[in-house]
Design an enzyme around this catalytic site. Structure first.
Site, PDB file in Angstrom:
ATOM      1  N   PRO A   1     -21.835  12.447 -65.989  1.00  9.37           N
ATOM      2  CA  PRO A   1     -22.572  11.006 -65.431  1.00  9.37           C
ATOM      3  C   PRO A   1     -22.897  10.698 -64.338  1.00  9.37           C
ATOM      4  CG  PRO A   1     -20.939  11.685 -66.629  1.00  9.37           C
ATOM      5  CD  PRO A   1     -20.648  12.495 -66.134  1.00  9.37           C
TER       6      PRO A   1
ATOM      7  N   THR B   1     -24.709  11.062 -61.431  1.00  8.30           N
ATOM      8  CA  THR B   1     -25.786  11.238 -60.432  1.00  8.30           C
ATOM      9  C   THR B   1     -26.987  10.691 -60.145  1.00  8.30           C
ATOM     10  OG1 THR B   1     -25.925  13.202 -62.073  1.00  8.30           O
ATOM     11  CG2 THR B   1     -23.609  12.996 -60.597  1.00  8.30           C
TER      12      THR B   1
ATOM     13  N   GLU C   1       5.571   1.467 -49.799  1.00 10.49           N
ATOM     14  CA  GLU C   1       4.378   2.158 -49.287  1.00 10.49           C
ATOM     15  C   GLU C   1       4.207   2.556 -47.589  1.00 10.49           C
ATOM     16  OE1 GLU C   1       2.047   2.250 -51.210  1.00 10.49           O
ATOM     17  OE2 GLU C   1       3.122   1.686 -52.798  1.00 10.49           O
TER      18      GLU C   1
END
Ligand code: ADP
Ligand code: MG
Ligand code: ZN
Length: 627
Positions: free
Chosen positions: A217, A219, A438
């Site tokens: 979807p 593209t 992090e």
């Protein structure tokens, strides 16, 4: 930004099957004639013109000789004319309450002119009797309209709901589609044929009737189909497979018939059936089995495709993202015998798509589209179009008149990771813990050989995540080397290890990291043959979603013993990686601490900033030489 808004203008007057204006005129005409009928009936009918008086009063008038004439209706009512003392005539009505034997006699003795009449109420009564029917029909008609959904398609159940774009509407061309060179090449042939059918016929070439566009979807399948029509300068009919499917049996089939009729009438043209899998699923695979509505629709489609000749100048394009579930009959020669793969864009194509879409917005000169393209692996054209639009919205929200790179960053994060939730309340301790976590991920990027460069690290929550460390692959790679995968596992472990180093224990925030590391390790061993003990063999099945109608279940195709071996291999890979990660982060604890502290104060650090903080010197940018 959906393709509907972008496409050429719609043409409401050309809605097949029904004309809105004509319909409204009809309704108006109907209403007016109803009102006129009403008035005419009441005018023609002279009853009701007089004043209603009691029977006793009537008797008094009669006996005093004031009544000159009467008309008796059905022995029930009397309409009479009465002459007043000054000579003027008054008309009155009265009901006869009982059967009066003496009425006739009294009328005659008073020299009254007597007439009898059929109740002229007849017409009015009929009219009143008709009204419920009229209302009933109007109601049914209204319901039909409602069921059609569109509100203007009464009596058009069997008509196709195709959207039509005309030759002279604003054109989409191949220039509006970035990349997709192969797809364009294949479609160019369709275009050539539509423009010049004789050339092919002279050669005796059999031109494909249908081309199936296959791709994920977003593209650009719909866009490509429209562009092909635009290039050829022909009419374009757009219908979605799901539009054929209705609750009544036979409706879908007749819609298919209508769509092809429309196509023949408007040749040369392109019929585009989007989401073909909605009707084109393998027959006999549904729950109900047998001949259901969808199957009938599909059969009709096969019949129509067989039944017409490409000479008529009608080309059928269809799109799907599930070619594997399509009925094989659809893919036979003479039907959708050509398949065109519409790929997800690679780095250069992403850049080209961004370039097309930024034409519509004003962007600052220093925005690096290249950087955005590099930081959006795995996104589709639709995502990128959306990204540009979101960036423009962010710029507007911040009161800027040009879109800055900061807006693009924000839009990218929103689309890829969920909206940044700056307002979420985080306790200072939680923030420090997140910063360490992090920092652990981020620092590893600078100490591992195969890792992608770091893009940025942040402790601003995004979606469900408390913080993020994003890498920036230099180019898209479709196959990953063993070293890269192992380094990826280590980076994933960085958060966990850093928490351990700082606090001697870990939090639940490591859940996703652990899952991800385990998943990579498992696939290395069971799918990619990267374990020496197990070697060149594939265990377990693809992660493809299972669709009812094809495969029903998947089997575990290995023994208990192998399962044990796989588990111990996964364990081995993970523990080796964990040791290595622990070594790197403890050896560089001072850097880790620096990063964590900077994250607490600055919240977001990019690669350049980290290099300054850690005194690492500038990055070597390979990708600039590559391109
Ligand atoms: P699909 O039909 O494959 O789901 P669409 O054709 O509807 O995808 O694409 C949606 C939108 O994404 C298009 O309208 C366009 O704005 C954008 N888009 C997708 N691919 C491209 C591309 N290759 N070049 C330019 N824009 C694209
Ligand atoms: Mg589409
Ligand atoms: Zn993490």
């Amino acid at each position: 930004m959906s393709d509907n808004n972008r496409g050429p203008g719609k043409d409401p007057d050309n809605k097949p099957g029904f004309d809105l204006n004509k319909n409204n005129k009809f309704a108006l005409f109907f209403l007016i004639s109803l009102i006129i009928m009403f008035f005419v009936l009441f005018l023609v009918n002279d009853r009701g013109a007089g004043t209603e008086i009691p029977y006793s009063t009537f008797m008094n008038y009669l006996e005093s000789g004031q009544i000159t004439a009467v008309k008796i209706y059905d022995n029930k009512t009397i309409q009479g004319t009465m002459q007043g003392p000054t000579g003027q005539n008054t008309i009155f009505d009265t009901d006869i309450p009982y059967f009066d034997d003496f009425l006739m006699e009294k009328l005659r003795t008073n020299n009254v002119i007597i007439e009898g009449a059929e109740s002229s109420a007849g017409a009015a009564t009929i009219f009143i009797q008709i009204i419920p029917w009229v209302i009933g029909f109007a109601f049914i008609w209204f319901m039909l309209r409602q069921m059609q959904g569109g509100g203007n398609k009464a009596f058009s159940f069997g008509k196709s709901k195709a959207k039509r774009y005309n030759q002279n509407d604003k054109k989409v061309t191949f220039d509006d589609v970035a990349g997709q060179a192969e797809a364009k090449y294949e479609l160019q042939e369709v275009v050539d044929f539509l423009q010049n059918p004789e050339k092919f016929q002279k050669l005796g070439a059999r031109v494909p009737k249908g081309v199936l566009l296959v791709g994920m979807p977003g593209t650009g399948k719909t866009l490509l189909a429209k562009a092909a029509a635009g290039e050829a300068g022909v009419n374009f009919f757009h219908m979605s497979g799901s539009d054929f499917v209705e609750m009544f049996v036979g409706v879908g089939a007749s819609r298919v018939r209508d769509l092809f009729d429309q196509g023949r009438k408007n040749a040369p043209c392109i019929l585009f059936i989007d989401e073909l899998d909605a009707v084109g699923r393998t027959r006999g695979a549904g729950y109900g089995g047998g001949h259901d509505e969808r199957e009938q629709t599909l059969n009709q489609m096969l019949v129509e495709m067989d039944g017409f000749d490409t000479k008529e100048g009608v080309m059928i394009l269809a799109a799907t993202n599930r070619p594997d579930v399509l009925d094989p009959a659809l893919l036979r020669p003479g039907r959708f015998d050509r398949q065109v793969v519409v790929d997800m864009p690679d780095l250069n194509e992403r850049l080209a798509i961004l370039n097309i879409h930024v034409q519509k917005v004003k962007i600052k000169k220093n925005v690096s589209l290249d950087k955005i393209a590099r930081s959006t692996p795995g996104t589709s054209g639709a995502d990128l179009a959306n990204l540009v639009n979101e960036a423009a919205l962010f710029a507007g929200r911040h009161g800027r008149n040009e879109v800055s790179s900061q807006d693009f960053e924000e839009a990218r994060d929103k689309i890829l990771l969920g909206v940044a939730r700056k307002s979420r309340m985080i306790s200072p301790e939680e923030k420090v813990a997140t910063a360490w976590h992090e920092a652990g991920h981020a620092l590893l990027h600078y100490h591992l050989e195969y890792a992608d460069p770091l893009h940025k690290v942040t402790v601003i929550p995004h979606g469900q995540a408390l913080g993020l460390a994003l890498s920036l692959p230099e180019k898209d790679t479709y196959s990953k080397r063993r070293g890269w995968l192992l380094d990826r596992i280590k980076i994933t472990m960085g958060g966990y290890v850093a928490e351990n180093i700082k606090y001697g224990e870990t939090t639940t925030g490591t859940k996703n990291d652990i899952e991800q590391a385990t998943m990579i390790a498992r696939r290395m061993i069971t799918e990619w043959g990267m374990s020496e003990k197990i070697g060149f063999v594939s265990y377990g099945a693809e992660d493809e979603p299972i669709f009812i109608g094809k495969e029903i279940a998947q089997h575990k195709d290995y023994s208990e013993e192998t399962a044990k071996m796989i588990d111990s291999e996964i364990q081995a890979v993970l523990s080796r990686c964990l040791k290595e990660t622990e070594r790197i982060l403890t050896d560089n604890k001072d850097q880790l601490e620096k990063l964590a502290e900077a994250l607490v104060t600055e919240e977001t650090l990019d690669d350049d900033r980290i290099r300054v903080l850690l005194e690492l010197g500038p990055a070597v940018k390979q990708y600039e030489e590559d391109n």
